[in-house]
Design a protein around this motif. Structure first.
Motif, PDB file in Angstrom:
ATOM      1  N   GLU A  53       0.829  -1.203   0.000  1.00  0.00           N
ATOM      2  CA  GLU A  53       0.000   0.000   0.000  1.00  0.00           C
ATOM      3  C   GLU A  53       0.865   1.254   0.000  1.00  0.00           C
ATOM      4  O   GLU A  53       0.569   2.229  -0.687  1.00  0.00           O
ATOM      5  N   LYS A  55       3.883   1.506  -1.212  1.00  0.00           N
ATOM      6  CA  LYS A  55       4.578   1.616  -2.492  1.00  0.00           C
ATOM      7  C   LYS A  55       3.661   2.108  -3.612  1.00  0.00           C
ATOM      8  O   LYS A  55       4.114   2.774  -4.529  1.00  0.00           O
ATOM      9  N   THR A  56       2.365   1.771  -3.557  1.00  0.00           N
ATOM     10  CA  THR A  56       1.455   2.138  -4.640  1.00  0.00           C
ATOM     11  C   THR A  56       0.811   3.509  -4.448  1.00  0.00           C
ATOM     12  O   THR A  56       0.175   4.017  -5.366  1.00  0.00           O
ATOM     13  N   THR A  57       0.975   4.107  -3.290  1.00  0.00           N
ATOM     14  CA  THR A  57       0.405   5.427  -3.037  1.00  0.00           C
ATOM     15  C   THR A  57       1.214   6.480  -3.792  1.00  0.00           C
ATOM     16  O   THR A  57       2.440   6.497  -3.717  1.00  0.00           O
TER      17      THR A  57
END
Length: 91
Positions: A53, A55-57
């Motif tokens: 989460e 890393k993808t924000t």
């Protein structure tokens, strides 16, 4: 990023019935703890989910969350003052 652990004094912590906890740093950089995971695998899975989460924000979203989490002194004072008990009422 974080670490799973058991906070019990059992001789064999891998086989004891106590729940596991995870310790990690949130988006603001504060240390947090979550507990209640049945096994170490569940705790590691939660850490993996948190890492993915993070890393993808998007960077702009993360910056906005950090900014929203840090109120100014004036904003904090406006929230704090009404919660205080009036000392003149009881004296």
């Amino acid at each position: 990023m974080g670490s799973p652990f058991k906070d019990c004094g059992c001789a064999k912590p891998t086989r004891c019935p106590h729940s596991c906890s995870v310790r990690f740093r949130d988006a603001l950089g504060n240390q947090r703890e979550e507990s209640g995971y049945g096994t170490l695998d569940d705790a590691i899975e939660r850490l993996t989910q948190l890492y993915a989460e993070k890393k993808t924000t998007a960077r702009t979203v993360a910056a906005a969350r950090r900014e929203l989490g840090q109120p100014t002194v004036g904003e904090y004072a406006k929230q704090w003052r009404p919660r205080q008990r009036r000392m003149t009422d009881c004296s």
